[in-house]
Design an enzyme around this catalytic site. Structure first.
Site, short mmCIF file in Angstrom:
data_model
loop_
_atom_site.label_atom_id
_atom_site.label_comp_id
_atom_site.label_asym_id
_atom_site.label_seq_id
_atom_site.Cartn_x
_atom_site.Cartn_y
_atom_site.Cartn_z
N CYS A 51 8.07 -4.85 57.41
CA CYS A 51 9.15 -5.00 56.44
C CYS A 51 9.25 -3.81 55.49
O CYS A 51 8.27 -3.47 54.81
CB CYS A 51 8.92 -6.28 55.63
SG CYS A 51 10.04 -6.49 54.25
N TRP A 82 7.62 -16.15 59.07
CA TRP A 82 6.41 -15.32 59.01
C TRP A 82 5.18 -16.21 59.18
O TRP A 82 5.09 -17.28 58.58
CB TRP A 82 6.31 -14.61 57.67
CG TRP A 82 7.37 -13.59 57.40
CD1 TRP A 82 8.34 -13.66 56.45
CD2 TRP A 82 7.56 -12.33 58.06
NE1 TRP A 82 9.13 -12.52 56.48
CE2 TRP A 82 8.66 -11.69 57.46
CE3 TRP A 82 6.89 -11.68 59.10
CZ2 TRP A 82 9.12 -10.44 57.86
CZ3 TRP A 82 7.33 -10.43 59.51
CH2 TRP A 82 8.44 -9.82 58.88
N VAL A 85 12.24 -17.45 52.88
CA VAL A 85 10.81 -17.16 52.77
C VAL A 85 10.62 -15.70 53.16
O VAL A 85 10.68 -15.35 54.34
CB VAL A 85 9.99 -18.10 53.67
CG1 VAL A 85 8.53 -17.69 53.70
CG2 VAL A 85 10.14 -19.54 53.17
N VAL A 111 8.88 -11.58 52.33
CA VAL A 111 7.81 -10.72 51.80
C VAL A 111 8.48 -9.55 51.08
O VAL A 111 9.62 -9.19 51.43
CB VAL A 111 6.90 -10.20 52.94
CG1 VAL A 111 5.98 -11.28 53.44
CG2 VAL A 111 7.71 -9.59 54.08
N GLU A 148 10.07 -10.11 44.44
CA GLU A 148 11.07 -9.06 44.41
C GLU A 148 10.37 -7.70 44.42
O GLU A 148 9.69 -7.33 43.46
CB GLU A 148 11.94 -9.19 43.16
CG GLU A 148 12.91 -8.04 42.91
CD GLU A 148 13.75 -7.68 44.12
OE1 GLU A 148 13.63 -6.53 44.60
OE2 GLU A 148 14.50 -8.56 44.61
N SER A 149 10.53 -6.96 45.51
CA SER A 149 9.81 -5.69 45.68
C SER A 149 10.14 -4.69 44.58
O SER A 149 9.26 -3.94 44.13
CB SER A 149 10.11 -5.09 47.05
OG SER A 149 11.47 -4.71 47.16
N TYR A 161 20.80 -3.39 57.59
CA TYR A 161 20.82 -4.82 57.91
C TYR A 161 22.25 -5.32 57.99
O TYR A 161 22.57 -6.17 58.82
CB TYR A 161 20.04 -5.60 56.85
CG TYR A 161 18.55 -5.45 56.98
CD1 TYR A 161 17.80 -6.35 57.75
CD2 TYR A 161 17.87 -4.41 56.35
CE1 TYR A 161 16.43 -6.21 57.88
CE2 TYR A 161 16.51 -4.26 56.48
CZ TYR A 161 15.79 -5.16 57.24
OH TYR A 161 14.44 -5.01 57.38
#
Length: 309
Positions: free
Chosen positions: A57, A90, A122, A124, A139-140, A186
């Site tokens: 990811c 996942w 869900v 990552v 939240e990256s 995406y």
């Protein structure tokens, strides 16, 4: 990629019919903050936090890079999910891909530990608090900012990828890159109408052309300073030729065909600590094997050859 509804798992893909064939990404719901100044119940303590990631990811990849560059590897532990994301989302399935905290079988079980009635996708990364037994953030963008600044007193590492003097320009670049490139691939790959695909495709390559031009005049996205904007772009670029060109039909050209983008990609890849966060097996396996609506045979291509890897 399923979701939880009131804590119950449902194997359900994105509903593109409701958006005219366009892929619409869900908003992250856990947005707590770690603060070094004591203004939050989440404080930057060594050994307190655990990061759940996928090596495939690009969003999770950002957090692994910051964990390395900010010297947090001894302070924040990590669990890696399997690259195979199928009917249960996942999952954890072998010695290399297991939940070191709870020995869970599936990532959605981590969400319901934090909130038994959680409804939503869900995803990552997840930053878990072992002390309060809950999710700090999924939240990256928020996690890398916390890693960038809030743990400096713990590690003594003062590298700053979001300096105050450049924040407005970084935010402006991030906004364009996120919508048109990071999420743009995406939007192209998950589009279910020709019109939605073409809109995303043209927006993506228009932005990549602009970045190629920018990098012909400067080393990084914001002048000659390495910032979070570069790392946010990097995790998409490193996957582009191996996955997005073919799997997501982003095939106007490869990154390898653009001299400034390719040189920039290689320069970032070879920075100390970065290459060990890149796992091309997980990257290719996840996309080609898991997205059966795009690749129903689940055959994973052998190429392309990426010499700098």
């Amino acid at each position: 990629m399923g979701l939880l509804v009131d804590g119950q798992w449902h194997d359900k893909w994105y509903d593109t019919k409701a958006s005219d064939g366009k892929f619409v990404r869900s908003e992250s719901q856990f947005r707590n903050a770690i603060k070094a100044d004591g203004s939050s119940r989440f404080t930057p303590d060594s050994g307190r936090y655990h990061l759940y990631v996928s090596l495939a990811c690009p969003w999770a990849h950002r957090t692994l890079i910051f964990r390395q560059l900010k010297q947090l590897t001894d302070h924040i532990s990590v669990s890696v999910v399997s690259p195979d994301m199928l009917a249960h989302g996942w999952k954890f399935d072998d010695k290399q891909c297991q939940d070191d905290l709870f020995q869970s079988g599936f990532l959605h079980q981590i969400y319901t530990k934090a909130d038994p009635h959680y409804s939503g996708r869900v995803t990552v990364p997840i930053l878990w608090d072992k002390q309060l037994n809950t999710i700090v953030s999924n939240e990256s963008a928020d996690i890398i900012r916390m890693f960038n600044r809030e743990f400096n007193g713990l590690t003594g590492n003062t590298l700053d990828f979001y300096p105050a003097a450049l924040q407005s320009e970084i935010d402006e670049v991030n906004e364009q890159v996120y919508h048109k490139v990071n999420n743009g691939v995406y939007k192209a790959g998950f589009a279910t109408t020709q019109e939605a695909y073409l809109e995303a495709f043209h927006s993506l390559f228009s932005q990549l052309d602009a970045i190629e031009e920018r990098l012909s005049q400067q080393d990084y996205l914001v002048g000659d300073t390495l910032t979070e904007a570069d790392w946010r772009l990097f995790t998409t670029l490193i996957r582009f030729d191996a996955v997005y060109v073919g799997h997501f039909k982003c095939n106007l050209y490869r990154i390898a065909d653009k001299p400034h983008l390719q040189a920039y990609l290689e320069r970032l890849y070879h920075m100390a600590g970065v290459k060990q966060t890149v796992d091309m097996y997980h990257i290719k396996r996840h996309y080609y094997f898991s997205h059966t609506m795009i690749n129903p045979t689940q055959v994973v291509p052998q190429g392309p050859a990426l010499p700098f890897l």
